[in-house]
Design a protein around this motif. Sequence first.
Motif, short mmCIF file in Angstrom:
data_model
loop_
_atom_site.label_atom_id
_atom_site.label_comp_id
_atom_site.label_asym_id
_atom_site.label_seq_id
_atom_site.Cartn_x
_atom_site.Cartn_y
_atom_site.Cartn_z
N PRO A 29 82.35 13.94 41.69
CA PRO A 29 82.23 14.44 40.32
C PRO A 29 83.37 15.38 39.94
O PRO A 29 83.81 15.39 38.79
N ALA A 30 83.84 16.16 40.90
CA ALA A 30 84.98 17.04 40.67
C ALA A 30 85.53 17.47 42.02
O ALA A 30 84.82 17.48 43.02
N VAL A 31 86.80 17.79 42.04
CA VAL A 31 87.46 18.29 43.25
C VAL A 31 88.02 19.67 42.94
O VAL A 31 88.73 19.86 41.94
N VAL A 32 87.70 20.63 43.78
CA VAL A 32 88.20 21.99 43.62
C VAL A 32 89.25 22.25 44.70
O VAL A 32 89.00 22.02 45.89
N VAL A 33 90.41 22.70 44.28
CA VAL A 33 91.46 23.13 45.21
C VAL A 33 91.82 24.57 44.87
O VAL A 33 91.46 25.09 43.81
N HIS A 34 92.55 25.21 45.77
CA HIS A 34 92.81 26.65 45.63
C HIS A 34 94.22 26.97 45.18
O HIS A 34 94.57 28.15 45.08
N SER A 35 95.04 25.96 44.93
CA SER A 35 96.42 26.24 44.53
C SER A 35 96.90 25.19 43.55
O SER A 35 96.40 24.05 43.53
N GLN A 36 97.88 25.56 42.75
CA GLN A 36 98.48 24.60 41.83
C GLN A 36 99.26 23.54 42.61
O GLN A 36 99.36 22.39 42.20
N HIS A 37 99.81 23.93 43.76
CA HIS A 37 100.50 22.98 44.64
C HIS A 37 99.57 21.82 44.99
O HIS A 37 99.93 20.65 44.85
N THR A 48 95.39 26.56 51.68
CA THR A 48 95.62 27.89 51.13
C THR A 48 95.38 28.91 52.23
O THR A 48 94.39 28.80 52.96
N PRO A 49 96.25 29.90 52.37
CA PRO A 49 96.21 30.79 53.54
C PRO A 49 95.15 31.88 53.44
O PRO A 49 95.45 33.02 53.06
#
Length: 397
Positions: free
Chosen positions: A161-169, A305-306
């Motif tokens: 349904p959606a994917v969440v990532v932590h960076s614009q990269h 993401t670090p």
Amino acid sequence: MRDLHFGVVTPLDPHETGVAEYIWDLIPYLAKHSARPVLIFGDKESFWGQQTELWQILPIKSLPENFATVDLLIYQMGNSPAHDFMAPFLRTYPGIIVLHDVSLYHFYARLAHKEITSYLRAFGFAFGLAGREMAHRYLKGEQRPRYPDLLLSEWVSTYSPAVVVHSQHAATILMERCTGARIEVVPMPIRLPALSGDFKDQIRQKLGIPEQAYVVAVFGVVNISKNPIAVLEALRRLRLAGAPAFAVFIGWENSDFRLLPEVERRGLQDSVTFLGFLEDRSEVDLWLAAADVGVGLRLIYWGETPSSTLRMMAVGIPVIVNDIGAFSELPEMACIKIPNTNVEEILFVKLQELYQDRDQRMQMGAYARRYIQDFHNPDRVALSFIDIGKTLARYDF
């Protein structure tokens, strides 16, 4: 519009992955906005049955019977073995995917040793007709996976349904590969410890660290990809240059690297403290706050993401990182970014510069702490998940 009832599928053991730390920073804030206690599904029997007024931990095998009772299911997905237990549920019980590693190649490669279908499907979805042949070449070791050429996260990203990532990269790479996916950038939640550089002298006295020591902190799993050799070489050169430099390593050792033999090889036994994995997060924060600078390098990078670097910033110390991926997005005022070439030499130079300029260290550390407080606030992150959930068409709010 009523509050949501959350379910979370996640690793639970912080010995195995930092994702377990992530979820415990987020759960209390999700629970504030949950209609009922958050249901947490995991594979570690020692955690099953634990519950508070805010959450309840259930075995992953109970997900099917509870799936219809939650409004929003969130998978904490990564590339390490700690996430393998999720594989049988991703297709049948869809939810938001929080993608901690942009590449899931090693996740699918491990599955291939049990059942090859998912591995082949991931290659086929990503590379079309050529995917099956590619899959067998990689499985035989005829080709080595490289980031970002090989992700294998395309299928799970497109059909969730959606994917969440932590960076614009991470978002940019996925958008290029998964044009039909709903991709959201949500900062990683980081709890702000009740510590700062103002307490450094008292903390050092408590930990037995000399007042004049120049302490370099390395936090997270100790493996070859974090480039500990570069840290040790820089430390050795700092000592030769007359700096009272010490390094503290916090984190368990991976099977591909042993720290102490490398320390002994350089004669740094009296200059390195290896604490291993610390159960008590407040103890971790004490050691980090006692440091003058943190180092968070990546020799091998898979789009993560670090989190360990962000936790060093949270205690108010500047960090030195490689200028790569999500690391490149950290604010210039809080960190020093170095290239992935000639790392040992450049790291030594930058550590020496920070040693000689205490004011710069203090200013960068103070900015780092403010950045974490503002941008990585766990309550803000929880509200972002709620906003995403309430706009997803498959849920009826």
